[in-house]
Each structure stands twice: as structure tokens, then as C-alpha cells.
Design a protein around this motif. Structure first.
Motif, PDB file in Angstrom:
ATOM      1  N   LEU A 279       0.829  -1.197   0.000  1.00  0.00           N
ATOM      2  CA  LEU A 279       0.000   0.000   0.000  1.00  0.00           C
ATOM      3  C   LEU A 279       0.865   1.250   0.000  1.00  0.00           C
ATOM      4  N   ALA A 280       0.316   2.329  -0.523  1.00  0.00           N
ATOM      5  CA  ALA A 280       1.047   3.593  -0.515  1.00  0.00           C
ATOM      6  C   ALA A 280       1.124   4.159   0.898  1.00  0.00           C
ATOM      7  N   ASP A 281       0.123   3.864   1.744  1.00  0.00           N
ATOM      8  CA  ASP A 281       0.160   4.362   3.118  1.00  0.00           C
ATOM      9  C   ASP A 281       0.837   3.320   4.017  1.00  0.00           C
ATOM     10  N   PRO A 282       1.227   3.702   5.226  1.00  0.00           N
ATOM     11  CA  PRO A 282       1.972   2.785   6.101  1.00  0.00           C
ATOM     12  C   PRO A 282       1.056   1.761   6.771  1.00  0.00           C
ATOM     13  N   HIS A 283       0.532   0.838   5.994  1.00  0.00           N
ATOM     14  CA  HIS A 283      -0.351  -0.215   6.500  1.00  0.00           C
ATOM     15  C   HIS A 283       0.262  -1.543   6.087  1.00  0.00           C
ATOM     16  N   GLU A 284       0.803  -2.259   7.050  1.00  0.00           N
ATOM     17  CA  GLU A 284       1.466  -3.520   6.728  1.00  0.00           C
ATOM     18  C   GLU A 284       0.435  -4.570   6.303  1.00  0.00           C
ATOM     19  N   PRO A 285       0.877  -5.604   5.588  1.00  0.00           N
ATOM     20  CA  PRO A 285      -0.070  -6.608   5.087  1.00  0.00           C
ATOM     21  C   PRO A 285      -0.852  -7.287   6.196  1.00  0.00           C
ATOM     22  N   ASP A 286      -2.136  -7.465   5.959  1.00  0.00           N
ATOM     23  CA  ASP A 286      -3.003  -8.229   6.849  1.00  0.00           C
ATOM     24  C   ASP A 286      -4.031  -8.933   5.961  1.00  0.00           C
ATOM     25  N   ALA A 287      -5.041  -9.520   6.564  1.00  0.00           N
ATOM     26  CA  ALA A 287      -6.033 -10.266   5.786  1.00  0.00           C
ATOM     27  C   ALA A 287      -6.709  -9.391   4.744  1.00  0.00           C
TER      28      ALA A 287
ATOM     29  N   PRO B 205       0.444 -12.784   6.898  1.00  0.00           N
ATOM     30  CA  PRO B 205       1.638 -12.291   6.203  1.00  0.00           C
ATOM     31  C   PRO B 205       2.608 -11.556   7.117  1.00  0.00           C
ATOM     32  N   ALA B 206       3.895 -11.691   6.805  1.00  0.00           N
ATOM     33  CA  ALA B 206       4.941 -10.938   7.495  1.00  0.00           C
ATOM     34  C   ALA B 206       4.953  -9.501   6.971  1.00  0.00           C
ATOM     35  N   PRO B 207       5.479  -8.557   7.746  1.00  0.00           N
ATOM     36  CA  PRO B 207       5.607  -7.183   7.250  1.00  0.00           C
ATOM     37  C   PRO B 207       6.479  -7.137   5.999  1.00  0.00           C
ATOM     38  N   GLY B 208       6.219  -6.128   5.166  1.00  0.00           N
ATOM     39  CA  GLY B 208       7.034  -5.942   3.970  1.00  0.00           C
ATOM     40  C   GLY B 208       6.245  -6.149   2.696  1.00  0.00           C
ATOM     41  N   PRO B 209       6.889  -5.954   1.547  1.00  0.00           N
ATOM     42  CA  PRO B 209       6.184  -6.077   0.266  1.00  0.00           C
ATOM     43  C   PRO B 209       5.753  -7.511  -0.015  1.00  0.00           C
ATOM     44  N   LEU B 210       4.692  -7.621  -0.798  1.00  0.00           N
ATOM     45  CA  LEU B 210       4.164  -8.907  -1.222  1.00  0.00           C
ATOM     46  C   LEU B 210       4.541  -9.148  -2.688  1.00  0.00           C
ATOM     47  N   ALA B 211       4.853 -10.383  -3.027  1.00  0.00           N
ATOM     48  CA  ALA B 211       5.112 -10.767  -4.409  1.00  0.00           C
ATOM     49  C   ALA B 211       3.835 -11.371  -4.976  1.00  0.00           C
ATOM     50  N   VAL B 212       3.307 -10.775  -6.051  1.00  0.00           N
ATOM     51  CA  VAL B 212       2.034 -11.193  -6.636  1.00  0.00           C
ATOM     52  C   VAL B 212       2.297 -11.759  -8.028  1.00  0.00           C
ATOM     53  N   HIS B 213       1.901 -13.010  -8.239  1.00  0.00           N
ATOM     54  CA  HIS B 213       2.118 -13.703  -9.515  1.00  0.00           C
ATOM     55  C   HIS B 213       0.772 -14.082 -10.108  1.00  0.00           C
ATOM     56  N   GLY B 214       0.459 -13.570 -11.301  1.00  0.00           N
ATOM     57  CA  GLY B 214      -0.799 -13.881 -11.961  1.00  0.00           C
ATOM     58  C   GLY B 214      -0.578 -14.599 -13.274  1.00  0.00           C
ATOM     59  N   SER B 215      -1.398 -15.595 -13.550  1.00  0.00           N
ATOM     60  CA  SER B 215      -1.311 -16.333 -14.812  1.00  0.00           C
ATOM     61  C   SER B 215      -2.681 -16.885 -15.154  1.00  0.00           C
ATOM     62  N   GLY B 216      -2.833 -17.357 -16.393  1.00  0.00           N
ATOM     63  CA  GLY B 216      -4.099 -17.929 -16.833  1.00  0.00           C
ATOM     64  C   GLY B 216      -3.881 -19.233 -17.569  1.00  0.00           C
ATOM     65  N   ARG B 217      -4.926 -20.053 -17.628  1.00  0.00           N
ATOM     66  CA  ARG B 217      -4.854 -21.345 -18.294  1.00  0.00           C
ATOM     67  C   ARG B 217      -5.619 -21.376 -19.606  1.00  0.00           C
ATOM     68  N   LEU B 218      -6.670 -20.554 -19.733  1.00  0.00           N
ATOM     69  CA  LEU B 218      -7.499 -20.629 -20.934  1.00  0.00           C
ATOM     70  C   LEU B 218      -8.131 -19.275 -21.224  1.00  0.00           C
ATOM     71  N   VAL B 219      -8.002 -18.838 -22.476  1.00  0.00           N
ATOM     72  CA  VAL B 219      -8.695 -17.656 -22.970  1.00  0.00           C
ATOM     73  C   VAL B 219      -9.526 -18.125 -24.156  1.00  0.00           C
ATOM     74  N   ASP B 220     -10.858 -18.044 -24.045  1.00  0.00           N
ATOM     75  CA  ASP B 220     -11.693 -18.648 -25.074  1.00  0.00           C
ATOM     76  C   ASP B 220     -13.091 -18.025 -25.049  1.00  0.00           C
ATOM     77  N   GLY B 221     -13.585 -17.657 -26.226  1.00  0.00           N
ATOM     78  CA  GLY B 221     -14.959 -17.198 -26.355  1.00  0.00           C
ATOM     79  C   GLY B 221     -15.290 -15.954 -25.569  1.00  0.00           C
ATOM     80  N   GLY B 222     -14.311 -15.099 -25.355  1.00  0.00           N
ATOM     81  CA  GLY B 222     -14.551 -13.866 -24.606  1.00  0.00           C
ATOM     82  C   GLY B 222     -14.437 -14.019 -23.106  1.00  0.00           C
ATOM     83  N   TRP B 223     -13.978 -15.209 -22.636  1.00  0.00           N
ATOM     84  CA  TRP B 223     -13.803 -15.452 -21.211  1.00  0.00           C
ATOM     85  C   TRP B 223     -12.362 -15.827 -20.940  1.00  0.00           C
ATOM     86  N   PHE B 224     -11.875 -15.496 -19.732  1.00  0.00           N
ATOM     87  CA  PHE B 224     -10.549 -15.956 -19.325  1.00  0.00           C
ATOM     88  C   PHE B 224     -10.530 -16.193 -17.827  1.00  0.00           C
TER      89      PHE B 224
END
Length: 265
Positions: free
Chosen positions: A175-183, A219-238
């Protein structure tokens, strides 16, 4: 509280009824971000539960939420010693916007996993080798101003008209503000990446239809690593699958969503 804490706060007005003020800062062109909405719903679900964490959320997005006053309705379906489940709805001007089933539990911040798979490959480059979004206009700056995201340049060629051809995106998140990671930050993080189909040449808005996310650890304090991927893109849906890893190298959140593909370039 921090800006994010204030923005996601809910006020109980009756048994099972809460009021929220949806913050324009977490919107794109006046459409409020889905992860932010899940954080608001999770706060109400936890308040109505004997447990501390939203461990599983399955949310269906019915209509676009706009900044401003909204109501959160919580209907407890089960309450047990290890888990409680509630049906949670977001309503604005009498119109249902989001319906979710949220299971709460209490995670031990000091627990050690019995087994964990390998971190995603390829790994994120170091922070100083990543790039900020750097673009956007008045319609998109709201959300971008609330978060500090540093993207893997290998997944950002679409910004210069050179999409990589694979539905994937990776970034450091905080976050841009000083709020460490939580749920509640995790709820935001799983829906913070730009739509992964942008890296395939899609353009414009890619609305989420359904998203399920799991909180796996505190989560521990500090930045989070976010990894996004997809398996299927078809018919206007993903589909889009996201894993979130904390600064201690622990898997702290997972999600999968089904969404519509924006127009092609």
C-alpha cells in the motif's frame, strides 16, 4: 487507522447489517475495485464471527459498485469452534452488487507449514529492477495512487504496444500508506494486477464475474510478491490465477477468477 483501514471500515447498525462508505480512491473510472470490495465484505464477516480471519471467500460480482454509501448484509449460516460461514451481500441504493460466501477461521501467525510447493517460476526481479505503472489518466489514477506496485518488465510490454503473448503478470505489491499486510490487504492484493489478458493484446476493462480467494497464512511485514497467470482464454472469457507470497517467502494467499475479455487491439 491508516487510509486503507478507514476506507474499508464498516459500522454495525443492526444485527447482521453494516454500513460502509466505498472510497473513490480504490476505483477505476468510478468502478470500485473488486479486491477492495472483498476487503469490505471480509471486515463485516469477521466482525460477525468468533474468528479472526477470512480464510475462504467465494464472491460473485453482479453489478458495478460506485463510490459512496453502501450496506453490507451478513447472514450467519454456521458457527463452529474452528470455522464459521456467512452469506455476505453488498447492496447500494437497494440494488445487490456482490454476493459472497465467506468462511472465517483463526490462523496461527507462528505456525510453520508441513509442506509447501516451489515458489513461482520465473521469480520476480529485485524491486530496483522492476518498473512502476507509469501511465494512466484521471480515470485510473485513483487506485494507482493508493498502491505501490513494481512490475516485472517482462510482463509489461503491452504498455508499449508489444504484448508478450501469454496471459501473465507479476509485481511487487504494498500500500502507498503505512499499513502492513493483513487479511484485508491480501483481499486487495489478489485483485490488484492489471488484467493478465492485456499481455495478449486485449484492451479496456475486463470485468470479474466470479472470484474465489483463500488466505493461507498471516503475512509478514514488507512487500508482497504477486504472480498472476491464466490457463485458458476462449470465447470472450478468461481465468486468472494469483499467488501472493510475503517477505518471508511464505505463500499467504491464492485466488482464481473468471472474467470477460476486453476488446482486442
Amino acid at each position: 487507522m491508516s487510509r486503507f483501514g478507514d476506507a474499508t471500515a464498516v459500522e454495525r447498525i443492526a444485527e447482521g447489517r453494516y454500513e460502509a462508505d466505498l472510497d473513490a480512491g480504490f476505483s477505476f473510472a468510478e468502478a470500485v475495485n473488486g479486491g477492495y470490495l472483498m476487503a469490505v465484505l471480509a471486515r463485516a464477516a469477521v466482525d460477525a464471527s468468533p474468528h479472526e480471519h477470512p480464510v475462504a471467500t467465494a464472491a460473485t460480482f453482479l453489478r458495478v459498485a460506485k463510490p459512496g454509501r453502501a450496506e453490507v448484509l451478513v447472514e450467519t449460516r454456521k458457527s463452529g469452534r474452528t470455522a464459521a460461514t456467512a452469506r455476505v451481500g453488498l447492496v447500494q441504493n437497494g440494488v445487490p452488487l456482490v454476493e459472497a460466501l465467506i468462511t472465517t477461521g483463526t490462523l496461527d501467525a507462528g505456525s510453520e507449514p508441513e509442506w509447501v510447493g516451489e515458489p513461482p517460476v520465473p521469480a520476480l526481479p529485485p524491486l530496483d529492477h522492476c518498473t512502476s505503472f507509469g501511465g494512466g489518466d484521471d480515470r485510473t489514477r485513483g487506485f494507482a495512487d493508493q498502491v505501490d506496485m513494481r512490475f516485472d518488465p517482462a510482463t509489461m510490454g503491452w504498455l508499449d504496444g508489444r504484448p508478450g503473448g501469454r496471459p501473465e503478470m507479476r509485481a511487487w505489491f504494498r500500500l502507498a500508506d503505512p499499513h502492513e499486510p493483513d487479511a484485508y490487504v491480501l483481499a486487495l492484493a489478489v485483485d490488484a494486477l492489471p488484467p493478465i489478458v492485456l499481455n495478449m493484446g486485449a484492451r479496456g476493462w475486463a470485468p470479474t464475474v466470479e472470484m474465489t480467494w483463500h488466505m493461507r497464512a498471516v503475512p509478514a511485514p514488507g512487500p508482497l510478491a504477486v504472480h498472476g497467470s491464466g490457463r485458458l482464454v476462449d470465447g470472450g472469457w478468461f481465468d486468472e490465477e494469483v499467488e501472493v507470497w510475503d517477505s518471508a517467502g511464505r505463500l499467504v494467499a491464492q485466488s482464481r477468477q473468471l472474467a470477460r475479455v476486453g476488446r482486442r487491439s
